[in-house]
Scaffold this active site. Structure first.
Site, short mmCIF file in Angstrom:
data_model
loop_
_atom_site.label_atom_id
_atom_site.label_comp_id
_atom_site.label_asym_id
_atom_site.label_seq_id
_atom_site.Cartn_x
_atom_site.Cartn_y
_atom_site.Cartn_z
N HIS A 43 0.96 -1.35 -0.09
CA HIS A 43 -0.37 0.27 0.07
C HIS A 43 1.35 1.21 -0.33
CE1 HIS A 43 -3.55 -2.95 0.54
NE2 HIS A 43 -2.60 -2.77 1.79
N ASP A 84 -3.26 -11.07 -0.92
CA ASP A 84 -3.67 -10.91 0.42
C ASP A 84 -5.20 -10.10 0.46
OD1 ASP A 84 -1.99 -8.82 2.39
OD2 ASP A 84 -3.89 -7.77 2.17
N ASP A 113 -3.85 -12.39 5.22
CA ASP A 113 -5.46 -12.15 6.56
C ASP A 113 -6.10 -12.09 5.45
OD1 ASP A 113 -4.35 -10.22 4.20
OD2 ASP A 113 -4.52 -8.35 4.91
ZN ZN Z 1 -3.85 -6.91 4.17
#
Ligand code: ZN
Length: 337
Positions: free
Chosen positions: A148, A186, A273
Site C-alpha cells: 500500500h 492479500d 489476512d
Molecule cells: Zn492486507
C-alpha cells in the site's frame, strides 16, 4: 558455488540470528540447477512498532513474526531453508518506486523508517539469491509490509516502501529479467504495486482481494492503461469467500494470462489476512488454499522462469492464523525446491 547442504552445515546460525550469507558478486543468470528455499528474517524487523489502536496493540505487530518463527521452528522448517542475507544499500533502489521526497520523509521516522529500509533489503537480498541461482525460491518473513506504500511521505496501510514493486524493478534492471509476474493474494488490494506498473506491459499484476475494503481500489474493470492495458488483473471476492472462490480466479484469470505473458521471474505478495479468522479480513480461506496457490505459483515459475520465485510477507493479523498459513506456504516452497 556453495550448496544448500554445505551452507546449512557450515554457516547457518538459526532462524533468530542475523542473516549470514555473504553478499554475492555481480549478477549471473546461471539458474538452471538452482535448488533449495531461502528465508529472509532479521531480528531488527521486530523493532518497528506502530501506535496502539483503540487501546490495543496495533494489528501489524512484531508478534506476527515472533509466532511465525516459532511455528517454523516447531515444524523443523528452519532446518530446511538457507538463511539469506539482506542486501546492503537499499536506498540505491527504492527510487524504482518512490520519489526522493517520500524517501526523505520516511527516513525521518524514528526506528520504523530504518526498519522499512531493512524490509526492502530483505526483498532485494531474496531476489539476488534467486536470480543468481543460490536458491530456487525464497520467502521473506519481513515487516513492515509494502503493497500500500505510494508516495505520500508517510505510512499508508501499515506500509512505508513498496517492497514488491522495488523487488520487481530490481529483478529487471539489475538482474536482466524482462517480464515479471506479481501475484498478490492479500485480503486487501495491492494498490501501490498496481500503481507502479499500471502502464507497463513488462509486469503482470494479478490481485485477488475484497474491493470493498481498504484502500477501496482494485475495481476489476480496471486493467491498466496505455501499453499496460491488460497487464493488471483485479479480482474481487466477497466476505465469506472460500478456497474454491479464490482458486477459481487463479484458474480462470491468472493461468491464461500467464500463458501469454511468459514471466521470467515470479514475485508473490503473500498476505495472510485472506485466511479465515483474520482480524481485518473476512474471507474463509484455509491453509490448504495457501498450499495450492503456492503450488500453482511455483508451477508457473517452473514452466516459464526456471522456478525463480520470491515471496514477500504482506498482511495477516490473526497472529496464530498468520503463522500457520505462512508455514503452509513455506512448507510448500521447500517441498518443491
Ligand atoms: Zn492486507
Amino acid at each position: 558455488m556453495t550448496t544448500r547442504r554445505d551452507f546449512i552445515t557450515t554457516t547457518s546460525k538459526g532462524l533468530f540470528g542475523m542473516a549470514v550469507v555473504p553478499a554475492l558478486g555481480p549478477a549471473s543468470s546461471s539458474t538452471a540447477a538452482a535448488s533449495g528455499t531461502g528465508l529472509v528474517y532479521d531480528r531488527r524487523y521486530l523493532d518497528h512498532v506502530l501506535p496502539e489502536r483503540r487501546g490495543e496493540a496495533h494489528p501489524e505487530r512484531p508478534l506476527r513474526l515472533v509466532r511465525m518463527m516459532e511455528v517454523f521452528a516447531e515444524r523443523g522448517l528452519d532446518q530446511d531453508v538457507m538463511q539469506l542475507s539482506l542486501l546492503d544499500d537499499p536506498l540505491d533502489y527504492v527510487g524504482y518506486a518512490h520519489t526522493t521526497e517520500h524517501v526523505e520523509s520516511v527516513r525521518q521516522i524514528d526506528v520504523s523508517g530504518r526498519v522499512a529500509e531493512l524490509a526492502v533489503s530483505g526483498a532485494l537480498g531474496a531476489v539476488q539469491a534467486v536470480a543468481t541461482g543460490e536458491v530456487k525460491n525464497a520467502f521473506c518473513a519481513s515487516r513492515p509490509p509494502g503493497h500500500h506504500a505510494n508516495n505520500t511521505g508517510a505510512e499508508e496501510g501499515f506500509c512505508f516502501y513498496s517492497n514488491a514493486a522495488i523487488a520487481a524493478r530490481y529483478a529487471q534492471r539489475v538482474h536482466g529479467f524482462e517480464r515479471v509476474l506479481i501475484v498478490d493474494w492479500d485480503y486487501h488490494h495491492g494498490n501501490a504495486t498496481q500503481n507502479a506498473f499500471y502502464d507497463d506491459p513488462s509486469v503482470l499484476f494479478f490481485s485477488t482481494h475484497d474491493w470493498q475494503a481498504y484502500p477501496g481500489t482494485g475495481d476489476p474493470s480496471l486493467t491498466g492503461e496505455g501499453d499496460g492495458t491488460g497487464y493488471t488483473i483485479n479480482r474481487h471476492l466477497d466476505c465469506g469467500a472460500r478456497d474454491v472462490d479464490m482458486l477459481r480466479h487463479w484458474d480462470e484469470s491468472l493461468l491464461p494470462a500467464v500463458h501469454r505473458f511468459q514471466p521470467e521471474f515470479v514475485i508473490v505478495s503473500a498476505g495472510f489476512d485472506s485466511r479465515r479468522d483474520d482480524l481485518l479480513g473476512c474471507f474463509d480461506v484455509s491453509d490448504d488454499a495457501f498450499r495450492r496457490m503456492t503450488r500453482i505459483a511455483m508451477d508457473i515459475a517452473e514452466d516459464h522462469a526456471d522456478g525463480r520465485l520470491v515471496s514477500l510477507l504482506e498482511g495477516g493479523y490473526n497472529v496464530e492464523g498468520n503463522a500457520l498459513a505462512a508455514a503452509a506456504h513455506l512448507e510448500t516452497l521447500i517441498a518443491g525446491s
